[in-house]
Design a protein around this motif. Sequence first.
Motif, PDB file in Angstrom:
ATOM      1  N   ALA A 129       0.808  -1.200   0.000  1.00 14.51           N
ATOM      2  CA  ALA A 129       0.000   0.000   0.000  1.00 14.51           C
ATOM      3  C   ALA A 129       0.854   1.267   0.000  1.00 14.51           C
ATOM      4  CB  ALA A 129      -0.937   0.001   1.194  1.00 14.51           C
ATOM      5  N   ASP A 130       2.143   1.130   0.295  1.00  8.45           N
ATOM      6  CA  ASP A 130       3.014   2.301   0.401  1.00  8.45           C
ATOM      7  C   ASP A 130       3.389   2.846  -0.972  1.00  8.45           C
ATOM      8  OD1 ASP A 130       3.009   1.691   3.067  1.00  8.45           O
ATOM      9  OD2 ASP A 130       5.133   1.249   3.207  1.00  8.45           O
ATOM     10  N   PHE A 131       3.419   4.179  -1.085  1.00 12.95           N
ATOM     11  CA  PHE A 131       3.980   4.795  -2.273  1.00 12.95           C
ATOM     12  C   PHE A 131       5.490   4.626  -2.208  1.00 12.95           C
ATOM     13  CE2 PHE A 131      -0.070   7.109  -2.278  1.00 12.95           C
ATOM     14  CZ  PHE A 131      -0.457   6.826  -3.577  1.00 12.95           C
ATOM     15  N   PHE A 132       6.107   4.457  -3.371  1.00 18.27           N
ATOM     16  CA  PHE A 132       7.545   4.211  -3.423  1.00 18.27           C
ATOM     17  C   PHE A 132       8.329   5.479  -3.136  1.00 18.27           C
ATOM     18  CE2 PHE A 132      11.625   3.991  -5.571  1.00 18.27           C
ATOM     19  CZ  PHE A 132      12.121   2.811  -5.043  1.00 18.27           C
ATOM     20  N   ALA A 133       9.390   5.318  -2.389  1.00 16.82           N
ATOM     21  CA  ALA A 133      10.402   6.350  -2.179  1.00 16.82           C
ATOM     22  C   ALA A 133      11.739   5.622  -2.255  1.00 16.82           C
ATOM     23  CB  ALA A 133      10.237   7.024  -0.824  1.00 16.82           C
ATOM     24  N   PRO A 134      12.750   6.225  -2.886  1.00 23.24           N
ATOM     25  CA  PRO A 134      14.039   5.530  -3.000  1.00 23.24           C
ATOM     26  C   PRO A 134      14.614   5.106  -1.650  1.00 23.24           C
ATOM     27  CG  PRO A 134      14.026   7.495  -4.356  1.00 23.24           C
ATOM     28  CD  PRO A 134      12.767   7.513  -3.537  1.00 23.24           C
ATOM     29  N   GLY A 191       5.460   4.548   3.946  1.00 23.66           N
ATOM     30  CA  GLY A 191       6.220   4.847   2.732  1.00 23.66           C
ATOM     31  C   GLY A 191       6.207   6.317   2.393  1.00 23.66           C
ATOM     32  N   GLY A 192       6.654   6.588   1.186  1.00 19.92           N
ATOM     33  CA  GLY A 192       6.736   7.966   0.725  1.00 19.92           C
ATOM     34  C   GLY A 192       5.370   8.548   0.389  1.00 19.92           C
ATOM     35  N   ARG A 193       5.384   9.754  -0.110  1.00 12.63           N
ATOM     36  CA  ARG A 193       4.156  10.427  -0.531  1.00 12.63           C
ATOM     37  C   ARG A 193       3.957  10.194  -2.023  1.00 12.63           C
ATOM     38  NH1 ARG A 193       2.303  12.775   3.704  1.00 12.63           N
ATOM     39  NH2 ARG A 193       3.613  13.839   5.197  1.00 12.63           N
ATOM     40  N   GLU A 194       2.708  10.273  -2.468  1.00  8.68           N
ATOM     41  CA  GLU A 194       2.406  10.042  -3.884  1.00  8.68           C
ATOM     42  C   GLU A 194       3.230  10.943  -4.793  1.00  8.68           C
ATOM     43  OE1 GLU A 194      -1.235  10.302  -7.093  1.00  8.68           O
ATOM     44  OE2 GLU A 194      -1.723  10.157  -4.987  1.00  8.68           O
ATOM     45  N   ALA A 195       3.342  12.210  -4.443  1.00 10.47           N
ATOM     46  CA  ALA A 195       4.072  13.163  -5.294  1.00 10.47           C
ATOM     47  C   ALA A 195       5.544  12.790  -5.443  1.00 10.47           C
ATOM     48  CB  ALA A 195       3.952  14.564  -4.720  1.00 10.47           C
ATOM     49  N   GLY A 196       6.108  12.111  -4.474  1.00  7.19           N
ATOM     50  CA  GLY A 196       7.505  11.714  -4.552  1.00  7.19           C
ATOM     51  C   GLY A 196       7.725  10.359  -5.203  1.00  7.19           C
ATOM     52  N   SER A 197       6.648   9.694  -5.583  1.00  5.37           N
ATOM     53  CA  SER A 197       6.772   8.345  -6.134  1.00  5.37           C
ATOM     54  C   SER A 197       6.917   8.311  -7.653  1.00  5.37           C
ATOM     55  CB  SER A 197       5.561   7.499  -5.724  1.00  5.37           C
ATOM     56  OG  SER A 197       4.400   7.904  -6.421  1.00  5.37           O
ATOM     57  N   TYR A 198       6.765   9.445  -8.304  1.00  8.57           N
ATOM     58  CA  TYR A 198       6.869   9.478  -9.766  1.00  8.57           C
ATOM     59  C   TYR A 198       8.289   9.149 -10.215  1.00  8.57           C
ATOM     60  CZ  TYR A 198       2.475  11.997  -9.206  1.00  8.57           C
ATOM     61  OH  TYR A 198       1.214  12.351  -8.844  1.00  8.57           O
ATOM     62  N   ASP A 199       8.424   8.561 -11.382  1.00  7.31           N
ATOM     63  CA  ASP A 199       9.729   8.168 -11.911  1.00  7.31           C
ATOM     64  C   ASP A 199      10.511   9.414 -12.332  1.00  7.31           C
ATOM     65  OD1 ASP A 199      11.919   7.094 -13.233  1.00  7.31           O
ATOM     66  OD2 ASP A 199      10.733   5.609 -14.324  1.00  7.31           O
ATOM     67  N   PRO A 200      11.664   9.692 -11.702  1.00  5.02           N
ATOM     68  CA  PRO A 200      12.427  10.892 -12.060  1.00  5.02           C
ATOM     69  C   PRO A 200      13.011  10.829 -13.472  1.00  5.02           C
ATOM     70  CG  PRO A 200      13.637   9.562 -10.475  1.00  5.02           C
ATOM     71  CD  PRO A 200      12.286   8.934 -10.632  1.00  5.02           C
ATOM     72  N   CYS A 201      13.111   9.633 -14.051  1.00  7.53           N
ATOM     73  CA  CYS A 201      13.626   9.504 -15.416  1.00  7.53           C
ATOM     74  C   CYS A 201      12.565   9.830 -16.465  1.00  7.53           C
ATOM     75  CB  CYS A 201      14.144   8.088 -15.650  1.00  7.53           C
ATOM     76  SG  CYS A 201      15.549   7.684 -14.614  1.00  7.53           S
ATOM     77  N   LEU A 202      11.313   9.901 -16.049  1.00 12.62           N
ATOM     78  CA  LEU A 202      10.196  10.205 -16.956  1.00 12.62           C
ATOM     79  C   LEU A 202       9.358  11.335 -16.360  1.00 12.62           C
ATOM     80  CD1 LEU A 202       9.147   6.508 -17.617  1.00 12.62           C
ATOM     81  CD2 LEU A 202      10.456   7.970 -19.148  1.00 12.62           C
ATOM     82  N   PRO A 203       9.893  12.559 -16.291  1.00 16.28           N
ATOM     83  CA  PRO A 203       9.196  13.652 -15.607  1.00 16.28           C
ATOM     84  C   PRO A 203       7.856  14.036 -16.244  1.00 16.28           C
ATOM     85  CG  PRO A 203      11.131  14.474 -16.754  1.00 16.28           C
ATOM     86  CD  PRO A 203      11.167  12.984 -16.850  1.00 16.28           C
ATOM     87  N   ALA A 204       7.669  13.773 -17.529  1.00 16.29           N
ATOM     88  CA  ALA A 204       6.416  14.136 -18.191  1.00 16.29           C
ATOM     89  C   ALA A 204       5.306  13.116 -17.914  1.00 16.29           C
ATOM     90  CB  ALA A 204       6.633  14.261 -19.692  1.00 16.29           C
ATOM     91  N   ILE A 205       5.666  11.972 -17.435  1.00 16.36           N
ATOM     92  CA  ILE A 205       4.668  10.920 -17.152  1.00 16.36           C
ATOM     93  C   ILE A 205       4.445  10.869 -15.655  1.00 16.36           C
ATOM     94  CG2 ILE A 205       4.159   8.464 -17.328  1.00 16.36           C
ATOM     95  CD1 ILE A 205       5.979   8.424 -19.798  1.00 16.36           C
ATOM     96  N   ARG A 206       3.258  11.247 -15.239  1.00 19.63           N
ATOM     97  CA  ARG A 206       2.949  11.373 -13.812  1.00 19.63           C
ATOM     98  C   ARG A 206       2.106  10.196 -13.334  1.00 19.63           C
ATOM     99  NH1 ARG A 206       5.645  15.047 -11.118  1.00 19.63           N
ATOM    100  NH2 ARG A 206       3.885  15.744  -9.934  1.00 19.63           N
ATOM    101  N   ILE A 207       2.693   9.015 -13.328  1.00 21.14           N
ATOM    102  CA  ILE A 207       2.004   7.825 -12.832  1.00 21.14           C
ATOM    103  C   ILE A 207       2.630   7.458 -11.488  1.00 21.14           C
ATOM    104  CG2 ILE A 207       1.489   5.381 -13.227  1.00 21.14           C
ATOM    105  CD1 ILE A 207       1.774   5.996 -16.237  1.00 21.14           C
ATOM    106  N   PRO A 208       1.861   7.477 -10.402  1.00 20.97           N
ATOM    107  CA  PRO A 208       2.433   7.130  -9.103  1.00 20.97           C
ATOM    108  C   PRO A 208       2.891   5.674  -9.079  1.00 20.97           C
ATOM    109  CG  PRO A 208       0.101   7.667  -8.897  1.00 20.97           C
ATOM    110  CD  PRO A 208       0.466   7.810 -10.330  1.00 20.97           C
ATOM    111  N   ARG A 209       3.871   5.419  -8.239  1.00 16.33           N
ATOM    112  CA  ARG A 209       4.390   4.058  -8.100  1.00 16.33           C
ATOM    113  C   ARG A 209       4.259   3.621  -6.642  1.00 16.33           C
ATOM    114  NH1 ARG A 209      10.307   4.654 -10.199  1.00 16.33           N
ATOM    115  NH2 ARG A 209      10.204   6.317  -8.688  1.00 16.33           N
ATOM    116  N   ARG A 210       3.951   2.349  -6.463  1.00 11.57           N
ATOM    117  CA  ARG A 210       3.862   1.768  -5.126  1.00 11.57           C
ATOM    118  C   ARG A 210       5.009   0.781  -4.940  1.00 11.57           C
ATOM    119  NH1 ARG A 210      -0.631   3.454  -2.174  1.00 11.57           N
ATOM    120  NH2 ARG A 210      -2.355   4.063  -3.504  1.00 11.57           N
ATOM    121  N   VAL A 211       5.232   0.390  -3.707  1.00 16.71           N
ATOM    122  CA  VAL A 211       6.311  -0.543  -3.390  1.00 16.71           C
ATOM    123  C   VAL A 211       5.887  -1.962  -3.747  1.00 16.71           C
ATOM    124  CG1 VAL A 211       7.691  -1.546  -1.528  1.00 16.71           C
ATOM    125  CG2 VAL A 211       7.191   0.903  -1.531  1.00 16.71           C
ATOM    126  N   LEU A 212       6.767  -2.651  -4.452  1.00 20.82           N
ATOM    127  CA  LEU A 212       6.587  -4.067  -4.758  1.00 20.82           C
ATOM    128  C   LEU A 212       7.727  -4.790  -4.056  1.00 20.82           C
ATOM    129  CD1 LEU A 212       4.970  -6.128  -6.429  1.00 20.82           C
ATOM    130  CD2 LEU A 212       6.625  -5.762  -8.251  1.00 20.82           C
TER     131      LEU A 212
END
Length: 89
Positions: free
Chosen positions: A1-6, A24-45
């Motif tokens: 359930a946690d948003f991903f944070a490095p 975990g981290g916050r949704e806003a911090g879970s976006y992939d920094p390598c794809l700044p134009a794509i704002r899809i949140p990521r969760r921990v797997l």
Amino acid sequence: ADFFAPQHSANSSKACCVPENPRGGREAGSYDPCLPAIRIPRRVLKGGSHLCAPNYCRRYRPAARHPQPVDSSTSHIGFRCIARERRRS
């Protein structure tokens, strides 16, 4: 359930001492920094899969964690159930 944070935040408690989840981290911090134009949140797997082999899959260890976009599914990740036999008296 946690948003991903490095990494967990510096002030986060050890996993054994956290009174409630998620930690975990916050949704806003879970976006992939390598794809700044794509704002899809990521969760921990966590953990590996039956498709992983130790010679190439970094998620092979059960403790491994990695980001998974919330709009992507996986058919090879799951969980194991254990059942203990009841002792007969």
